[in-house]
Design a protein around this motif. Structure first.
Motif, PDB file in Angstrom:
ATOM      1  N   THR B  72       0.814  -1.226   0.000  1.00  0.00           N
ATOM      2  CA  THR B  72       0.000   0.000   0.000  1.00  0.00           C
ATOM      3  C   THR B  72       0.848   1.277   0.000  1.00  0.00           C
ATOM      4  O   THR B  72       0.312   2.362   0.223  1.00  0.00           O
ATOM      5  N   ARG B  75       0.655   6.118  -1.134  1.00  0.00           N
ATOM      6  CA  ARG B  75      -0.253   7.189  -0.714  1.00  0.00           C
ATOM      7  C   ARG B  75       0.417   8.565  -0.752  1.00  0.00           C
ATOM      8  O   ARG B  75       1.623   8.700  -0.581  1.00  0.00           O
ATOM      9  N   ARG B 181      -9.245   8.237  -8.073  1.00  0.00           N
ATOM     10  CA  ARG B 181      -8.739   8.221  -6.699  1.00  0.00           C
ATOM     11  C   ARG B 181      -8.683   9.683  -6.269  1.00  0.00           C
ATOM     12  O   ARG B 181      -8.238  10.531  -7.046  1.00  0.00           O
ATOM     13  N   GLN B 293      -9.622  -3.433  -7.764  1.00  0.00           N
ATOM     14  CA  GLN B 293      -8.419  -2.765  -8.258  1.00  0.00           C
ATOM     15  C   GLN B 293      -7.572  -2.298  -7.077  1.00  0.00           C
ATOM     16  O   GLN B 293      -8.112  -1.931  -6.037  1.00  0.00           O
ATOM     17  N   GLY B 294      -6.276  -2.353  -7.260  1.00  0.00           N
ATOM     18  CA  GLY B 294      -5.382  -1.920  -6.195  1.00  0.00           C
ATOM     19  C   GLY B 294      -4.687  -0.618  -6.548  1.00  0.00           C
ATOM     20  O   GLY B 294      -4.479  -0.305  -7.716  1.00  0.00           O
ATOM     21  N   CYS B 295      -4.309   0.124  -5.515  1.00  0.00           N
ATOM     22  CA  CYS B 295      -3.459   1.287  -5.708  1.00  0.00           C
ATOM     23  C   CYS B 295      -2.015   0.804  -5.849  1.00  0.00           C
ATOM     24  O   CYS B 295      -1.732  -0.383  -5.684  1.00  0.00           O
ATOM     25  N   CYS B 298      -0.188  -2.089  -3.706  1.00  0.00           N
ATOM     26  CA  CYS B 298      -1.127  -2.614  -2.715  1.00  0.00           C
ATOM     27  C   CYS B 298      -1.397  -4.091  -2.941  1.00  0.00           C
ATOM     28  O   CYS B 298      -1.724  -4.501  -4.053  1.00  0.00           O
ATOM     29  N   ILE B 300      -3.754  -5.553  -1.124  1.00  0.00           N
ATOM     30  CA  ILE B 300      -5.137  -5.765  -0.657  1.00  0.00           C
ATOM     31  C   ILE B 300      -6.099  -5.595  -1.837  1.00  0.00           C
ATOM     32  O   ILE B 300      -6.908  -6.470  -2.111  1.00  0.00           O
ATOM     33  N   ALA B 301      -6.001  -4.459  -2.505  1.00  0.00           N
ATOM     34  CA  ALA B 301      -6.830  -4.171  -3.680  1.00  0.00           C
ATOM     35  C   ALA B 301      -8.320  -4.143  -3.352  1.00  0.00           C
ATOM     36  O   ALA B 301      -9.105  -4.959  -3.813  1.00  0.00           O
ATOM     37  N   CYS B 302      -8.703  -3.151  -2.554  1.00  0.00           N
ATOM     38  CA  CYS B 302     -10.109  -3.034  -2.149  1.00  0.00           C
ATOM     39  C   CYS B 302     -10.940  -2.248  -3.157  1.00  0.00           C
ATOM     40  O   CYS B 302     -12.159  -2.193  -3.035  1.00  0.00           O
ATOM     41  N   GLY B 303     -10.305  -1.588  -4.128  1.00  0.00           N
ATOM     42  CA  GLY B 303     -11.021  -0.668  -5.022  1.00  0.00           C
ATOM     43  C   GLY B 303     -12.079  -1.370  -5.866  1.00  0.00           C
ATOM     44  O   GLY B 303     -11.948  -2.545  -6.201  1.00  0.00           O
ATOM     45  N   CYS B 509      -1.458   2.873   3.582  1.00  0.00           N
ATOM     46  CA  CYS B 509      -2.917   3.014   3.628  1.00  0.00           C
ATOM     47  C   CYS B 509      -3.437   2.552   4.984  1.00  0.00           C
ATOM     48  O   CYS B 509      -3.025   1.515   5.506  1.00  0.00           O
ATOM     49  N   PHE B 511      -6.065   1.156   5.656  1.00  0.00           N
ATOM     50  CA  PHE B 511      -6.768  -0.138   5.630  1.00  0.00           C
ATOM     51  C   PHE B 511      -5.859  -1.313   6.014  1.00  0.00           C
ATOM     52  O   PHE B 511      -6.343  -2.395   6.321  1.00  0.00           O
TER      53      PHE B 511
HETATM   54  S1  SF4 Z   1      -6.374  -1.015   0.558  1.00  0.00           S
HETATM   55 FE1  SF4 Z   1      -7.648  -0.092  -1.030  1.00  0.00          FE
HETATM   56  S2  SF4 Z   1      -7.480   2.144  -0.754  1.00  0.00           S
HETATM   57 FE2  SF4 Z   1      -5.801   1.171   0.418  1.00  0.00          FE
HETATM   58  S3  SF4 Z   1      -4.063   1.221  -0.981  1.00  0.00           S
HETATM   59 FE3  SF4 Z   1      -5.089  -0.761  -1.257  1.00  0.00          FE
HETATM   60  S4  SF4 Z   1      -6.569  -0.493  -2.948  1.00  0.00           S
HETATM   61 FE4  SF4 Z   1      -5.889   1.549  -2.261  1.00  0.00          FE
END
Ligand code: SF4
Lengths: 84, 615
Positions: B72, B75, B181, B293-295, B298, B300-303, B509, B511
């Motif tokens: 992540t 940012r 974003r 989708q991830g940033c 990342c 996790i990829a919560c997008g 992030c 999250f």
């Molecule tokens: S958890 Fe979600 S908001 Fe945070 S960096 Fe990853 S994709 Fe982006």
């Protein structure tokens, strides 16, 4: 007695087809049925039974077997989820 | 690359750009991004400055882990004095822009003054130019990004820009990068607009380097990524369902602010939830959600990436909205939906796309529409004034007003002021669901008591991301607390506020904290950054950042009375659900919170606190 089981996120797979669009599954269960009984009866995998609410109130894992449902109770269950 | 040790200072009035060394002592005390940029801002501007005047400054800032291989680590934050609140504003965004800025060799960009005509800033590593943006003025975010990429003949260039709302001074205008974003809250986009600054455009090719201990960093980031992968929330829950999975959770616990907080449960919640986004539509047999989708960096990829129903009234004649685009996150689904009683998920997706396309905060916009609808139902606002009938539940009113706000037309100009000014204008200030002028996000303070304190004390006005006690009060992370009581909440809120201030200053992030504790971030910082980065240092730093922001707000004129909730949450009990009969216990929590913080009864850090934190 009549209770409603609500299953969300990946637990939706355990719902019958007719309940999939609402996530709500009303059913008749014997008096004295506990939260733990419901989880066992519907074979919900332990790793997916995470957030358990009865009428919106949190039921911690240790209380699930002791918590008996009453008429019109709503039991809602989620796998591990989070948001923001 | 930890810090690049370089700041870009741009004066738009004089049209000068210069490179400065980063103040490394401050970096040791404030880390980066939120903390460090705020330190620069509060040291350089008068707290009483008009946020939209040339004397305000606006800073794009990365953290030491931005652009690194930490999960992540992409940012960046935009820090300024916010026009919606008059308080410190710090809005955080993901995507790929932050990492690119780091790759170009800059820790932060400080913008001063006001350009005499529209400009954008082009950064290609060391080559920095202020360029004419007259041809981009009046264009949306999407059009701007496309035009800039074409002009630079480089599809890899990253753009952080404003849409028409930022130009028009909508007080909750956002700054958007990578099309969807956003540094979304507090009106940072309006500050950029007030400076005639359309965009920052960055291409960085300097790569990653300068880590204190690269070998250790690779090892520790790998280990920590494993934790994210193996954790059920960050490994499965967030990627599959996104934040939107909370829609049914929060509704079930009776903390869903509905119809301008008149109710705490929304009967239409299921229809606009993550589960609904996953299921095939009746019209075309396709699900709204296309994929996640991830940033940058990342794991996790919560997008959410979604496609709207092409037959929906909003887009049937507008093919430009038919493609895959940023989808509904929980906050947007709540604010555009529950806050207004609207349960048409396609209308919400359309309004959400307009927020991305023209760069405005869906939380503040949606919550303002909630106030408009209440005023309409009371007969204070009329169809003639608004331009459409606007009862609660009207998807048509929501999408009409989203279009008007995006374009700066008709009643949209009033909506663009935010709910506080709008409700004051029509004689009902009590109907603005806000703190310090910023609208609440998606949790009712009666059903989750800790969130009431979170909102009341947030330094940037009502915000969930300053101390997300939902983790504990609802989800049980790291420990479950009772959402209905005020007991223990001041300490819980303080702990979340301080820890979050560190995360927001690191380049990571927030999250990640569903799986990581601060003690998981600490070794990553230690390996990346020179110096001592013990837990004790980080704990103190979080508190220092919080108090620095607070001192700025106090100097800007905020007092004890601004740490409060609207009367509705204190006097009108929740009508249903577990919180039925409850109001917010904010008045009970504030004195205890002040004491824990080491503040006096007026909410000012005492001399002892200031000295202890080295402020
Ligand atoms: S958890 Fe979600 S908001 Fe945070 S960096 Fe990853 S994709 Fe982006």
């Amino acid at each position: 007695m009549r209770v409603t089981l609500k299953l969300y996120a990946s637990l939706s797979d355990f719902l019958p087809d007719e309940a999939k669009r609402t996530n709500e599954w009303p059913m008749d269960v014997p008096e004295g049925t506990t939260v733990g009984d419901m989880i066992a009866r519907h074979q919900l995998p332990a790793r997916l039974v995470h957030l358990v609410l009865v009428n919106g109130h949190f039921i911690p894992p240790v209380s699930r077997d002791a918590r008996a449902l009453v008429d019109n109770d709503v039991l809602a269950i989620w796998p591990p989820v989070a948001g923001g | 690359m930890a810090w690049t040790r370089k700041i870009l200072r741009v004066n738009l009035t004089d049209r000068t750009c210069k490179s400065e060394p980063l103040n490394m002592q401050w970096a040791q005390d404030y880390l980066g991004q939120r903390g460090l940029a705020t330190k620069y801002l509060v040291s350089e501007i008068d707290p009483k400055v008009d946020p939209l005047s040339p004397d305000n400054k606006i800073i794009w800032a990365t953290g030491p882990l931005t652009g690194t291989m930490a999960s992540t680590g992409g940012r960046y934050s935009v820090v300024t004095k916010g026009p919606l609140t008059g308080a410190i504003a710090c809005s955080n965004s993901g995507g790929y822009f932050g990492a690119e800025l780091k790759f170009a060799g800059w820790d932060m960009v400080i913008i001063e003054g006001r350009a005499s005509s529209p400009v954008y800033l082009s950064i290609e590593n060391d080559k920095v130019e202020i360029r004419d943006a007259s041809h981009l003025w009046g264009k949306t975010v999407w059009e701007t990004e496309e035009a800039i990429k074409a002009a630079h003949q480089d599809p890899q260039v990253r753009v952080s820009c404003i849409g028409r709302t930022g130009e028009a001074g909508v007080l909750y205008a956002a700054i958007v990068n990578d099309l969807h974003r956003a540094a979304g809250r507090s009106g940072v986009g309006a500050v950029a607009g007030s400076k005639n600054l359309k965009a920052l455009v960055v291409r960085g090719t300097l790569g990653v380097g300068n880590l204190a201990n690269p070998k250790e960093f690779m090892k520790v980031t790998y280990e920590k990524k494993k934790i994210l992968k193996e954790n059920a929330v960050t490994g499965q829950g967030l990627p599959t369902y996104g934040t939107q999975v909370l829609m049914n959770v929060i509704n079930e616990i009776g903390a869903m602010p509905t119809r301008n907080h008149k109710d705490v449960q929304f009967e239409g919640a299921r229809k606009i939830s993550a589960e609904a986004m996953h299921e095939p539509r009746e019209s075309d047999g396709k699900a709204q959600l296309v994929n996640n989708q991830g940033c940058f960096g990342c794991t996790i990829a919560c997008g959410r990436i979604s496609k709207i129903d092409q037959t929906h009234y909003t887009v049937v004649n507008s093919p430009k909205y038919w493609g895959a685009s940023g989808g509904l996150e929980y906050e947007a689904a709540w604010s555009l939906g529950c806050a207004n009683g609207v349960d048409d998920i396609e209308a919400l997706q359309y309004a959400n796309m307009l927020c991305n396309e023209d760069g405005f905060d869906p939380i503040s916009f949606g919550a303002t529409i909630g106030a408009v609808m209440e005023l309409y139902e009371m007969g204070v606002l009329t169809k003639e004034e608004i331009g459409i009938e606007a009862p609660f539940g009207s998807a048509r009113a929501l999408t009409f007003l989203a279009e008007q706000t995006a374009r700066g037309e008709g009643f949209g100009k009033i909506v663009g002021l935010g709910s506080k000014r709008l409700c004051e204008k029509y004689g009902h200030p009590e109907l603005s669901m806000s703190v310090k002028g910023q609208e609440f996000p998606a949790y009712d303070a009666r059903g989750v008591q800790g969130m009431g304190l979170t909102y009341a004390t947030s330094n940037r006005g009502a915000c969930h991301l300053r101390s997300y006690t939902i983790s504990s009060e609802v989800l049980g992370i790291p420990v479950k607390t009772d959402p209905l009581t005020t007991e223990g909440k001041p300490a819980l809120v303080k702990a979340f506020q301080d820890a979050t201030a560190v995360v927001d200053s690191s380049g990571l992030c927030v999250f990640t904290t569903f799986a990581w504790a601060l003690s998981d971030i600490q070794p990553q910082l230690q390996a990346a950054c020179e110096g001592d980065w013990s837990m004790e240092k980080l704990d103190l730093m979080g508190e220092r950042i919080w108090n620095m922001e607070r001192q700025f707000n106090n100097a800007a004129g905020f007092t004890r009375k601004d740490d409060d909730l609207p009367p509705r949450l204190k006097n009108e009990a929740a009508k249903a659900g577990p919180a039925k009969g409850l109001v917010s216990g904010i008045d009970k929590m504030i004195p205890e919170y002040y004491e824990l913080r080491g503040w006096d009864t007026e909410g000012r850090p005492t001399a002892e606190t200031v000295a202890r934190l080295g402020l």
